[in-house]
Design a protein around this motif. Sequence first.
Motif, PDB file in Angstrom:
ATOM      1  N   TYR A  34      51.898  47.926  64.862  1.00  0.00           N
ATOM      2  CA  TYR A  34      52.208  46.561  64.850  1.00  0.00           C
ATOM      3  C   TYR A  34      51.616  46.049  63.797  1.00  0.00           C
ATOM      4  O   TYR A  34      52.248  45.251  63.078  1.00  0.00           O
ATOM      5  CB  TYR A  34      51.142  45.987  66.248  1.00  0.00           C
ATOM      6  N   TRP A  35      50.261  46.465  63.364  1.00  0.00           N
ATOM      7  CA  TRP A  35      49.543  45.910  61.979  1.00  0.00           C
ATOM      8  C   TRP A  35      50.542  46.166  60.912  1.00  0.00           C
ATOM      9  O   TRP A  35      50.679  45.519  60.038  1.00  0.00           O
ATOM     10  CB  TRP A  35      48.173  46.437  62.146  1.00  0.00           C
ATOM     11  N   LEU A  36      50.921  47.324  60.766  1.00  0.00           N
ATOM     12  CA  LEU A  36      51.823  47.865  59.519  1.00  0.00           C
ATOM     13  C   LEU A  36      53.352  46.711  59.482  1.00  0.00           C
ATOM     14  O   LEU A  36      53.679  46.583  58.427  1.00  0.00           O
ATOM     15  CB  LEU A  36      52.171  49.119  59.575  1.00  0.00           C
ATOM     16  N   SER A  37      53.639  46.475  60.517  1.00  0.00           N
ATOM     17  CA  SER A  37      54.893  45.852  60.807  1.00  0.00           C
ATOM     18  C   SER A  37      54.490  44.331  60.307  1.00  0.00           C
ATOM     19  O   SER A  37      55.537  43.534  59.742  1.00  0.00           O
ATOM     20  CB  SER A  37      55.673  45.975  62.177  1.00  0.00           C
ATOM     21  N   GLU A  38      53.307  44.031  60.809  1.00  0.00           N
ATOM     22  CA  GLU A  38      52.947  42.606  60.320  1.00  0.00           C
ATOM     23  C   GLU A  38      52.725  42.401  58.848  1.00  0.00           C
ATOM     24  O   GLU A  38      52.982  41.489  58.073  1.00  0.00           O
ATOM     25  CB  GLU A  38      51.715  41.964  60.941  1.00  0.00           C
ATOM     26  N   ASN A  39      51.833  43.487  58.293  1.00  0.00           N
ATOM     27  CA  ASN A  39      51.458  43.250  56.882  1.00  0.00           C
ATOM     28  C   ASN A  39      52.440  43.941  55.925  1.00  0.00           C
ATOM     29  O   ASN A  39      52.063  43.963  54.599  1.00  0.00           O
ATOM     30  CB  ASN A  39      50.049  43.661  56.762  1.00  0.00           C
ATOM     31  N   LYS A  40      53.239  44.803  56.269  1.00  0.00           N
ATOM     32  CA  LYS A  40      54.068  45.669  55.561  1.00  0.00           C
ATOM     33  C   LYS A  40      53.583  46.794  54.852  1.00  0.00           C
ATOM     34  O   LYS A  40      53.872  47.983  54.826  1.00  0.00           O
ATOM     35  CB  LYS A  40      54.808  45.089  54.321  1.00  0.00           C
ATOM     36  N   VAL A  41      52.190  46.592  53.957  1.00  0.00           N
ATOM     37  CA  VAL A  41      51.584  47.671  53.473  1.00  0.00           C
ATOM     38  C   VAL A  41      49.777  47.499  53.808  1.00  0.00           C
ATOM     39  O   VAL A  41      49.693  46.147  53.391  1.00  0.00           O
ATOM     40  CB  VAL A  41      51.681  47.533  51.904  1.00  0.00           C
ATOM     41  N   MET A  42      49.230  48.388  54.306  1.00  0.00           N
ATOM     42  CA  MET A  42      47.789  48.264  54.306  1.00  0.00           C
ATOM     43  C   MET A  42      47.137  49.366  53.922  1.00  0.00           C
ATOM     44  O   MET A  42      47.655  50.506  53.982  1.00  0.00           O
ATOM     45  CB  MET A  42      47.474  48.210  55.770  1.00  0.00           C
ATOM     46  N   ARG A  43      45.823  49.390  53.670  1.00  0.00           N
ATOM     47  CA  ARG A  43      45.032  50.230  53.251  1.00  0.00           C
ATOM     48  C   ARG A  43      44.216  50.744  54.404  1.00  0.00           C
ATOM     49  O   ARG A  43      43.981  49.839  55.552  1.00  0.00           O
ATOM     50  CB  ARG A  43      44.031  49.900  52.058  1.00  0.00           C
TER      51      ARG A  43
END
Length: 118
Positions: A34-43
């Motif tokens: 979910y978080w990756l779909s919302e933010n596209k790229v994350m560390r």
Amino acid sequence: MGETCVPTGVELKNTGFGYTLSLVDGKYKMIIMYWLSENKVMRFNQLKRSIGGISFKTLSVMLKELEAEGLILRKEFPQIPPKVEYSLTERGLSLIPLLDMMCQWGEKNMPTLETIQQ
């Protein structure tokens, strides 16, 4: 759904439903996606802060499993300090509508405090 998805006499893990469930099974896998779909790229630390309450080890294990399943991409940059970014693959993105449907169903069908007290 029904017969074609879960035929009689076949183990759940050998069905389309069981396979899909195995990919997103795990306390945090759907939340990570979910978080990756919302933010596209994350560390890593961004994910850890966003999820909250997840240990370093658990997040690390979940990310490795999602990567092994082809749902997320881990991109490492050769620099100091090391930089690693995570994003959804096309395969991972294709699961997002299903996760959205599960969320919408849950919001519509989750018991309210009133129904629980009855």
